[in-house]
Structures are given as C-alpha cells and as structure tokens.
Design an enzyme around this catalytic site. Structure first.
Site, PDB file in Angstrom:
ATOM      1  N   ASP A 166       0.829  -1.208   0.000  1.00 53.96           N
ATOM      2  CA  ASP A 166       0.000   0.000   0.000  1.00 53.96           C
ATOM      3  C   ASP A 166       0.864   1.260   0.000  1.00 53.96           C
ATOM      4  O   ASP A 166       1.823   1.379   0.754  1.00 53.96           O
ATOM      5  CB  ASP A 166      -0.904  -0.003   1.237  1.00 53.96           C
ATOM      6  CG  ASP A 166      -2.089   0.936   1.111  1.00 53.96           C
ATOM      7  OD1 ASP A 166      -1.915   2.046   0.591  1.00 53.96           O
ATOM      8  OD2 ASP A 166      -3.187   0.556   1.544  1.00 53.96           O
ATOM      9  N   SER A 213      -6.485   4.531  -1.229  1.00 50.23           N
ATOM     10  CA  SER A 213      -6.489   3.076  -1.390  1.00 50.23           C
ATOM     11  C   SER A 213      -7.846   2.528  -1.800  1.00 50.23           C
ATOM     12  O   SER A 213      -7.915   1.531  -2.539  1.00 50.23           O
ATOM     13  CB  SER A 213      -6.051   2.411  -0.075  1.00 50.23           C
ATOM     14  OG  SER A 213      -4.744   2.775   0.261  1.00 50.23           O
ATOM     15  N   HIS A 243     -10.264  -2.308   6.727  1.00 51.88           N
ATOM     16  CA  HIS A 243      -9.572  -1.195   6.081  1.00 51.88           C
ATOM     17  C   HIS A 243      -9.711  -1.296   4.565  1.00 51.88           C
ATOM     18  O   HIS A 243     -10.069  -2.341   4.028  1.00 51.88           O
ATOM     19  CB  HIS A 243      -8.108  -1.190   6.508  1.00 51.88           C
ATOM     20  CG  HIS A 243      -7.465   0.151   6.467  1.00 51.88           C
ATOM     21  ND1 HIS A 243      -6.614   0.540   5.459  1.00 51.88           N
ATOM     22  CD2 HIS A 243      -7.542   1.215   7.318  1.00 51.88           C
ATOM     23  CE1 HIS A 243      -6.181   1.773   5.692  1.00 51.88           C
ATOM     24  NE2 HIS A 243      -6.733   2.202   6.808  1.00 51.88           N
ATOM     25  N   ASP A 281       2.249   2.286   3.600  1.00 49.16           N
ATOM     26  CA  ASP A 281       1.449   3.497   3.413  1.00 49.16           C
ATOM     27  C   ASP A 281       1.350   4.315   4.698  1.00 49.16           C
ATOM     28  O   ASP A 281       1.464   5.546   4.678  1.00 49.16           O
ATOM     29  CB  ASP A 281       0.054   3.096   2.934  1.00 49.16           C
ATOM     30  CG  ASP A 281      -0.868   4.281   2.715  1.00 49.16           C
ATOM     31  OD1 ASP A 281      -0.660   5.009   1.740  1.00 49.16           O
ATOM     32  OD2 ASP A 281      -1.802   4.465   3.524  1.00 49.16           O
ATOM     33  N   HIS A 283       2.655   8.157   5.212  1.00 49.44           N
ATOM     34  CA  HIS A 283       1.851   9.278   5.716  1.00 49.44           C
ATOM     35  C   HIS A 283       2.570   9.987   6.866  1.00 49.44           C
ATOM     36  O   HIS A 283       2.472  11.200   7.020  1.00 49.44           O
ATOM     37  CB  HIS A 283       0.489   8.783   6.203  1.00 49.44           C
ATOM     38  CG  HIS A 283      -0.509   8.567   5.106  1.00 49.44           C
ATOM     39  ND1 HIS A 283      -0.931   9.572   4.271  1.00 49.44           N
ATOM     40  CD2 HIS A 283      -1.174   7.448   4.708  1.00 49.44           C
ATOM     41  CE1 HIS A 283      -1.818   9.091   3.407  1.00 49.44           C
ATOM     42  NE2 HIS A 283      -1.982   7.805   3.654  1.00 49.44           N
ATOM     43  N   ASP A 309      -1.002   0.184  -4.921  1.00 52.68           N
ATOM     44  CA  ASP A 309      -2.260   0.810  -5.326  1.00 52.68           C
ATOM     45  C   ASP A 309      -2.084   2.289  -5.664  1.00 52.68           C
ATOM     46  O   ASP A 309      -2.871   2.857  -6.406  1.00 52.68           O
ATOM     47  CB  ASP A 309      -3.328   0.636  -4.238  1.00 52.68           C
ATOM     48  CG  ASP A 309      -2.825   1.013  -2.858  1.00 52.68           C
ATOM     49  OD1 ASP A 309      -1.631   1.372  -2.709  1.00 52.68           O
ATOM     50  OD2 ASP A 309      -3.617   0.942  -1.894  1.00 52.68           O
ATOM     51  N   HIS A 310      -1.047   2.918  -5.124  1.00 55.11           N
ATOM     52  CA  HIS A 310      -0.759   4.333  -5.400  1.00 55.11           C
ATOM     53  C   HIS A 310       0.556   4.683  -4.723  1.00 55.11           C
ATOM     54  O   HIS A 310       1.082   3.908  -3.920  1.00 55.11           O
ATOM     55  CB  HIS A 310      -1.874   5.239  -4.874  1.00 55.11           C
ATOM     56  CG  HIS A 310      -2.171   5.047  -3.416  1.00 55.11           C
ATOM     57  ND1 HIS A 310      -1.352   5.544  -2.421  1.00 55.11           N
ATOM     58  CD2 HIS A 310      -3.167   4.394  -2.772  1.00 55.11           C
ATOM     59  CE1 HIS A 310      -1.840   5.202  -1.233  1.00 55.11           C
ATOM     60  NE2 HIS A 310      -2.943   4.489  -1.417  1.00 55.11           N
ATOM     61  N   HIS A 363      -0.973  11.182  -0.367  1.00 57.39           N
ATOM     62  CA  HIS A 363      -0.779  10.349  -1.541  1.00 57.39           C
ATOM     63  C   HIS A 363      -0.229  11.163  -2.711  1.00 57.39           C
ATOM     64  O   HIS A 363      -0.374  12.381  -2.757  1.00 57.39           O
ATOM     65  CB  HIS A 363      -2.100   9.695  -1.941  1.00 57.39           C
ATOM     66  CG  HIS A 363      -2.627   8.759  -0.916  1.00 57.39           C
ATOM     67  ND1 HIS A 363      -3.879   8.189  -0.998  1.00 57.39           N
ATOM     68  CD2 HIS A 363      -2.091   8.272   0.226  1.00 57.39           C
ATOM     69  CE1 HIS A 363      -4.086   7.392   0.055  1.00 57.39           C
ATOM     70  NE2 HIS A 363      -3.015   7.433   0.807  1.00 57.39           N
TER      71      HIS A 363
END
Length: 564
Positions: A38, A84, A151, A272, A276, A314-315, A434
């Site tokens: 992620d 996500s 999630h 992920d 962040h 996913d990104h 993101h």
C-alpha cells in the site's frame, strides 16, 4: 542457417509477453496471488533495496526484482491521485471509483470524470475478482494484511460501501462473504454476530492467539491480532504477532488444498501508514517485510506450476526522494554516508515514541544510543521534552511551547521522531499524503508469453486478473447485474416495506410481501429468511448491501422467485 534464424524468430514470437490489454493471449491459471504494498512509490522500493544491500552485502536484490515488467497508472474516477479505496477497487472491479469508495460505482462528476460514468448506477456495489472466482469457479479465497481487516484494501476485495470508514457496514460483509482465510489486524472490530456466524459455519477464529493460528489444522480460519492495526514489522514482538511472510505461507498452505484453486490478496498495509507519517524507517522495513511475503508467494508459484503472482502498489505516497536540497553535496555522498546512519535504526518513529514513553526520562540518551546509533543534542532533547504527548518529560505540560524549537518540533511525539530520524539522513518528502505517479508492476506466470509487459491502466490490470481465471471482464458486469440489483427493480411487483433501524448505529431492514409469502432481508449479510417469523433461511452466494444515500437495497435478482 536459414532454419536456425526461422526457429529463433518463431521462438521470439512464442515468448512475446502479452500486454494486460491483450487478454485473449493470457493463459489461465489455477491460482492467483495478488500482493499489494500500500502507498509504495518507486523511491520507497529503491530505499528498501539499498538498506537491504547495505546491511546484507550478499543480498543486492529484492525477491520481486527479477519479475519487474512494467508500470500501472492508478487514479480515482474523477481525480488523478487516489486513495487506497478507489485504486484497489479498480483492480478488483475494473471501474475507477471516488475517494473513500469501496468497490462501489462512483457518482457522476461531469467533466471531472476521467472516464465516462453512468449517473443511474451511482452507489451500486460492483462484483470483485475475488467474488467472481468464488461464485463461478468454486475457488477458495483469502486475505492477508497488517492493517485492521475492514480497512480499504482488504475491504475492496470482499465488501462494498461508498464510505470506507463505515466499518459497521464493511466488517459484517467480509465475515458473510465466506472468505476461507483471513489473517491480519482488527480484533476489536469483529462484531459478535460475525464471529458467531464464522464459528457456526466451522471456522477457526483466533484473536491474539498466534499459537492457535499456527496449530490449527482446519482450512477455514480467521486469525486477528491487535485491537486494530498490527505493529510495524521492525517493532513487532514475534512471540505475539506473526510476520507478513508467515501469514502468507499459512494462507497459501490452507487455500491450496482446494482442487479448484484459489485467489489470495496479500497487503503490505503499513508501508502506506509510514509514508503518511514521513517515517523512512517504517517505509523501508515494512517494504522489506512485504518483499519477503512476495518471496514466499513466488516460491510456491514456481514449485506449483499453476499459479500467477502479481505484485503492484495501489498508489504512491509522500513524494519520498533519496536526496534532499538542504543536504549539501548529497549527490556525491558515499553509500556509507547515505545509508550507514539509516541502517542503525532499530525502531520506527512510532516505535521510538512508545519506547521513550515507557521508560524514565533519564534513559532517553541510552535509548537513542542503543536503537538509533546517536545521542540527542541539547536542542533535540529540549524539543523532545516540549512534545505535548511525551509522558515522561520533566517539563510540565502547561509550560511546553513550540517557540524556539525549530523545524524538528511537532506537537505529536511520533511526528517529532519522524523528523528527527529523517534529519540524520539525506531523504526528503514533499507531502504527508498520496501522490499520483505511476507505480511498479511485477509478475510471475508459468507461461512467459502471458506476462503483462509495459505501462497499463488500472482497468487493464483488472482485465488481466480476470483473464488469469479465464474470465472475460464482462463477466464481472454480468455478476453485478445478477447479484446487486436495486430492490425496487427486483421486487417491483411486490409490496416493499423498509423497517427503520433500532438505533443510530444500526441499519434498516427490508420486508417484501405478497398474499402468501414474506421475505425478510437484513443488509450486509448473505442470509435472508422466509416467513413472518423467519422460519426458513436462505444462504446467498453474495452479500446484500444497503445504501442510505438512495435508500436502496442491492440484492440478487433471483430473490423474487421465492415469492412466486
């Protein structure tokens, strides 16, 4: 000589890898393992690889490296940068969706929509590859992750909601979608009814019970750890929480017993989360934990001969770079200068925050010497003591201030630690959110001509996943029409009554009647009952989803037959 050239040309043609869009050239397989790190930008992969190589000179490459084959452009339905929920939704359903949407058709946003959308379909649940494999081919299905189970990414595979935060809608859907193996975080989020449903249907359910999970001989299992998300891999107590690699191996071992095959999604969830937090330690070490899980999946696939493995984020997240403008001369630094200090870190920023909060202030320097390889300067120690949530600070909370603490200071102890650890490196961040760059694509297929080579859209990747199971992408649309039809259309010839929820957290139910029969429908479940007192129980292949935005229940078309 001509024969040799002809043979080589033929060989080249036979082994030209297929673009994901060329799905007619993809050879179907029995098993598919999709591994998603992620929020993983390519620079995160590079940082993790450098860290591994620096600390283990005999390991210059990641497990996924030999299988890198392209990139994927990921986005929301109406924005180039997605979270996500919509980005993994696209992999699962073949439709981009909006921020926060879990495998749900997006609302139309006019000219902002990247691809045209149908306003009439807004909020309709969309069948996922996992659901299709289970419903049409009898595949076993599994999810492995380190976040809490409802999630966004695990939910995208097995639930539907326009609001990713509505765990009270998502959690029961995941339980009632009859997944065979679920391993990850979220003990406190499993509803009592969902746990009872699982146990009543022969599942082993283990909560914070690592030995129970390891010793369980059954094939259907939920094993959850921690109240919500699991720990970062480097902070993890291995006696209490399994690694992502171990969870992946256990899931594969159980799912592979089905002669029809399986679909497994494995998420390196907290790369992920660390991104962040602008925490390079968490990003790199959780990326390496993810790569070890990839190694387990690839090992099985190579031995099995009937399994495809797809590895794709996913990104992106955080805009991390190896090199920072205020780190003078960074482009000429040696590998020791760039990575030695970084290699000394033994905890994430969150781990450091927990550590200093668990020991007396007098131990702070010892903690940093042991777990970070440096001591705090007087200025850094002063900034730490002024953090609002530092429990052991000698400064009364009312006297703590941000003035004069410089760029390191943050009201959050974890944020302070992230900034402090990063300040000793030459890594840089552009954001705590993101980012919209393409992500890497890596894949293994026993037939090399079936590999997805080049740049793909997220829609093309969904088509590739479908093709791996021998399905046309249109099959997902057919299943959506069959299983997620609006109740107003399914029961247009019958009397429908929506019974309000008993409390604010509950959901309404639906009662449908004719002169002789009655169907009782509770949302977010695969169970409906027949009769005024629910005397007969019907078990569906999919879950019923209620959407309050349009006051609609989405359910199977065939339910109307029970009233005839």
């Amino acid at each position: 000589m001509k024969k040799t050239i002809t043979f080589l040309l033929l060989l080249a043609i036979l082994f030209v890898p297929a673009k994901a869009a060329d799905v007619e050239n993809v050879k179907p397989v029995k098993n598919v393992i999709l591994l998603i790190p992620d929020g993983t930008s390519l620079a995160t992969v590079s940082m993790a690889r450098w860290l591994q190589w620096y600390t283990n000179p005999d390991k210059p490459n990641l497990n996924l490296d030999p299988y890198l084959c392209g990139t994927v452009r990921t986005h929301s339905s109406n924005a180039p940068i997605g979270d996500s929920a919509p980005t993994t939704s696209c992999y699962m359903t073949g439709y981009p969706s909006r921020t926060g949407y879990v495998s749900t058709y997006p609302e139309n946003d006019g000219d902002n929509d990247i691809y045209p959308t149908d306003p009439a379909r807004a909020f309709q649940p969309l069948t996922t590859v996992l659901e299709a494999a289970k419903m049409t081919q009898g595949k076993s299905t599994g999810l492995v992750f380190t976040c809490e189970f409802p999630h966004a990414t695990p939910a995208d595979c097995s639930a539907h909601s326009y609001n990713r935060g509505k765990y009270e809608w998502i959690a029961p859907q995941m339980a009632h979608n009859d997944l065979n193996v679920v391993i990850g975080g979220g003990v406190s989020l499993l509803p009592e009814e969902s746990e009872a449903y699982l146990k009543g249907n022969g599942y082993g359910v283990f909560k914070n019970d690592i030995n129970g999970m390891r010793n369980y001989s059954g094939n259907n299992m939920w094993a959850l750890f921690a109240d919500r998300e699991m720990a970062y891999d480097i902070d993890r107590d291995p006696a209490e929480q399994p690694s992502l690699e171990e969870m992946t191996r256990i899931a594969i071992e159980k799912l592979s017993k089905n002669p029809e095959g399986f679909f497994l999604m494995v998420e390196g969830s907290k790369v992920d989360w660390a991104a962040h937090a602008n925490d390079p330690v968490g990003m790199a070490t959780d990326m390496l934990a993810y790569d070890r899980a990839c190694g387990a999946a690839l090992e099985f696939a190579r031995q099995n001969g009937e399994t495809a493995v797809i590895m794709v984020p996913d990104h992106g997240n955080s805009g991390i770079s190896i090199g920072r403008a205020d780190c003078k001369g960074y482009d000429k630094l040696t590998k020791d200068q760039l990575f030695h200090q970084f290699s000394q870190y033994k905890l994430t920023a969150e781990g450091f925050a927990k550590k200093v909060n668990s020991e007396p202030n007098s131990e702070v320097q010892n903690i940093f010497r042991e777990y970070a390889g440096f001591e705090l300067s007087p200025e850094e120690l002063d900034a730490l003591n002024h953090c609002k949530d530092y429990k052991n600070s000698p400064i009364p909370e009312s006297e703590r201030t941000t003035e004069g603490k410089g760029s390191l200071y943050s009201g959050s102890l974890t944020s302070f630690m992230s900034k402090l650890l990063t300040s000793k490196t030459c890594f840089g961040f552009t954001t705590g959110g993101h980012t919209g760059e393409d992500v890497f694509l890596a894949a293994y297929h026993p037939d090399k001509a079936s590999l997805p080579i080049g740049m793909h859209t997220n829609i093309e990747l969904n088509a590739y996943l479908c093709a791996l199971f021998g399905m046309d992408r249109d099959k997902l649309d057919e299943l959506t029409a069959e299983n997620f039809a609006p109740h107003t259309e399914v029961f247009e010839d019958y009397k429908c009554e929506i019974i309000p929820a008993k409390d604010e957290k509950g959901s309404p139910s639906l009662v449908v009647k004719n002169k002789k029969k009655q169907i009782n429908i509770t949302p977010f479940s695969n169970i409906v009952t027949i009769g005024k007192k629910g005397q007969e129980e019907i078990r569906l292949n999919s879950v019923v989803v209620y959407v309050d935005k349009n006051n609609t229940f989405y359910l199977p078309e065939k339910l109307a037959e029970y009233l005839k």
